[in-house]
Design a protein around this motif. Structure first.
Motif, mmCIF file in Angstrom:
data_model
loop_
_atom_site.group_PDB
_atom_site.id
_atom_site.type_symbol
_atom_site.label_atom_id
_atom_site.label_comp_id
_atom_site.label_asym_id
_atom_site.label_seq_id
_atom_site.Cartn_x
_atom_site.Cartn_y
_atom_site.Cartn_z
ATOM 1 N N CYS A 4 0.809 -1.206 0.000
ATOM 2 C CA CYS A 4 0.000 0.000 0.000
ATOM 3 C C CYS A 4 0.846 1.261 0.000
ATOM 4 O O CYS A 4 0.507 2.231 -0.639
ATOM 5 C CB CYS A 4 -0.926 0.009 1.215
ATOM 6 N N ARG A 5 1.936 1.232 0.722
ATOM 7 C CA ARG A 5 2.757 2.435 0.860
ATOM 8 C C ARG A 5 4.169 2.188 0.345
ATOM 9 O O ARG A 5 4.624 1.050 0.235
ATOM 10 C CB ARG A 5 2.796 2.887 2.321
ATOM 11 N N ILE A 6 4.862 3.278 0.050
ATOM 12 C CA ILE A 6 6.207 3.175 -0.508
ATOM 13 C C ILE A 6 7.130 2.386 0.404
ATOM 14 O O ILE A 6 7.980 1.627 -0.064
ATOM 15 C CB ILE A 6 6.768 4.589 -0.778
ATOM 16 N N LYS A 7 6.975 2.542 1.716
ATOM 17 C CA LYS A 7 7.858 1.845 2.652
ATOM 18 C C LYS A 7 7.779 0.335 2.494
ATOM 19 O O LYS A 7 8.705 -0.381 2.891
ATOM 20 C CB LYS A 7 7.521 2.243 4.089
ATOM 21 N N VAL A 102 13.192 15.165 -7.352
ATOM 22 C CA VAL A 102 11.795 14.851 -7.049
ATOM 23 C C VAL A 102 11.815 13.672 -6.084
ATOM 24 O O VAL A 102 12.366 12.614 -6.395
ATOM 25 C CB VAL A 102 11.014 14.469 -8.319
ATOM 26 N N THR A 103 11.261 13.851 -4.903
ATOM 27 C CA THR A 103 11.348 12.820 -3.865
ATOM 28 C C THR A 103 9.961 12.411 -3.361
ATOM 29 O O THR A 103 8.949 13.016 -3.711
ATOM 30 C CB THR A 103 12.182 13.326 -2.674
ATOM 31 N N ALA A 104 9.953 11.385 -2.538
ATOM 32 C CA ALA A 104 8.729 10.922 -1.888
ATOM 33 C C ALA A 104 9.070 10.555 -0.454
ATOM 34 O O ALA A 104 10.245 10.520 -0.071
ATOM 35 C CB ALA A 104 8.150 9.725 -2.631
ATOM 36 N N THR A 105 8.045 10.271 0.332
ATOM 37 C CA THR A 105 8.241 9.844 1.714
ATOM 38 C C THR A 105 7.806 8.389 1.861
ATOM 39 O O THR A 105 7.037 7.883 1.038
ATOM 40 C CB THR A 105 7.435 10.709 2.701
ATOM 41 N N PRO A 106 8.252 7.709 2.900
ATOM 42 C CA PRO A 106 7.852 6.305 3.098
ATOM 43 C C PRO A 106 6.348 6.125 3.228
ATOM 44 O O PRO A 106 5.821 5.054 2.912
ATOM 45 C CB PRO A 106 8.566 5.917 4.405
ATOM 46 N N THR A 111 0.244 4.478 -5.295
ATOM 47 C CA THR A 111 -0.497 5.157 -6.363
ATOM 48 C C THR A 111 -0.052 6.616 -6.481
ATOM 49 O O THR A 111 0.017 7.162 -7.582
ATOM 50 C CB THR A 111 -2.003 5.095 -6.092
ATOM 51 N N GLU A 112 0.263 7.245 -5.350
ATOM 52 C CA GLU A 112 0.764 8.622 -5.370
ATOM 53 C C GLU A 112 2.142 8.663 -6.017
ATOM 54 O O GLU A 112 2.457 9.577 -6.785
ATOM 55 C CB GLU A 112 0.837 9.178 -3.948
ATOM 56 N N ALA A 113 2.970 7.672 -5.688
ATOM 57 C CA ALA A 113 4.314 7.616 -6.276
ATOM 58 C C ALA A 113 4.230 7.469 -7.790
ATOM 59 O O ALA A 113 4.974 8.118 -8.525
ATOM 60 C CB ALA A 113 5.095 6.454 -5.674
ATOM 61 N N ALA A 114 3.314 6.637 -8.260
ATOM 62 C CA ALA A 114 3.140 6.455 -9.703
ATOM 63 C C ALA A 114 2.723 7.759 -10.367
ATOM 64 O O ALA A 114 3.195 8.109 -11.452
ATOM 65 C CB ALA A 114 2.108 5.361 -9.970
ATOM 66 N N ARG A 115 1.822 8.498 -9.716
ATOM 67 C CA ARG A 115 1.373 9.777 -10.263
ATOM 68 C C ARG A 115 2.522 10.779 -10.317
ATOM 69 O O ARG A 115 2.688 11.501 -11.319
ATOM 70 C CB ARG A 115 0.230 10.340 -9.413
ATOM 71 N N ILE A 116 3.326 10.833 -9.265
ATOM 72 C CA ILE A 116 4.464 11.758 -9.221
ATOM 73 C C ILE A 116 5.456 11.436 -10.346
ATOM 74 O O ILE A 116 5.961 12.323 -11.032
ATOM 75 C CB ILE A 116 5.162 11.692 -7.849
ATOM 76 N N MET A 117 5.734 10.142 -10.528
ATOM 77 C CA MET A 117 6.660 9.740 -11.588
ATOM 78 C C MET A 117 6.132 10.147 -12.953
ATOM 79 O O MET A 117 6.879 10.646 -13.799
ATOM 80 C CB MET A 117 6.875 8.223 -11.545
#
Length: 233
Positions: A4-7, A102-106, A111-117
């Protein structure tokens, strides 16, 4: 396992460079670790930029440009062209990298990470803590792992989330999953509950598509029962 989450999907051991890392050392890091990019950090492990294979190739293209060709007049360089030209002359990571990173958090959802990419046109995101220090990295390949979840894993999570979201027992909505495609069946009280169930199912990681076979009580029938009820004069 639920991705579910990047971590849950990120790589914790990250190959990184520093600003003073020489060009050839960066090339060796990419080649030796079979990766296509890496973050650049400062002495406090804070991410200050990102280097990709494209940055190195720009340098190589600049080195061979002009050989065996006639000189031509070139138009005035755009900002992006000037940036590319500067990278082409880079000898260290500091001048080679793209900044800001461009970074993300754990705690970001995959789905948010995919959108950012997608929005930034990048293939990897350095993952940072609340002080911008590097704690991991996530790539497009990592995000695709959510689609490796089994149909049974997806079915259980969709069933749980839909029941919770609609505040109904799980047996009210039957959930079937085939190759990531979810099919919902059942009879609900409200029309808007049907749409809500579909949205909830569609946001579960690993779901490829949602097919609704849900039905609901006619609006007119509910209206008549309310208007004709005792005490409603």
């Amino acid at each position: 396992m639920m991705y579910c989450r990047i971590k849950d999907v990120m790589t914790h051991e990250v190959v990184r460079a520093h600003g003073e890392t020489p060009f050839k050392a960066v090339a060796r890091l990419l080649s030796g670790n079979r990766i296509s990019g890496l973050p650049v950090v400062n002495d406090e492990e804070k991410v200050v930029g990102v280097i990709s294979e494209t940055d190195l190739l720009q340098h190589q293209a600049h080195q061979t440009e002009g050989y065996g060709s006639r000189r031509v007049r070139r138009p005035k360089l755009t900002r992006s062209a000037r940036t590319a030209a500067a990278k082409a002359r880079a000898t260290t990571a500091d001048h080679l990298m793209t900044r800001p990173a461009v970074t993300a958090t754990p705690e970001h959802y995959v789905t948010e990470a995919a959108r950012i990419m997608r929005e930034h046109g990048v293939e990897r995101l350095p993952v940072v803590d609340d002080k911008d220090r590097l704690v991991g990295i996530v790539t497009r390949g990592d995000l695709l792992r959510v689609f490796l979840r089994t149909d049974e894993e997806i079915r259980r999570e969709v069933s749980r989330r839909v029941a919770l979201g609609l505040d109904v027992p799980r047996y009210v909505v039957d959930v079937a999953v085939d190759e990531g495609v979810v099919t919902l069946r059942g009879h609900l009280e409200r029309h808007d509950a049907v749409g809500l169930a579909v949205r909830i199912a569609g946001h579960v990681d690993g779901v490829v598509g949602v097919v609704s076979r849900l039905t609901h009580r006619p609006t007119s029938a509910r209206t008549r029962s309310v208007v004709g009820a005792p005490g409603h004069m």
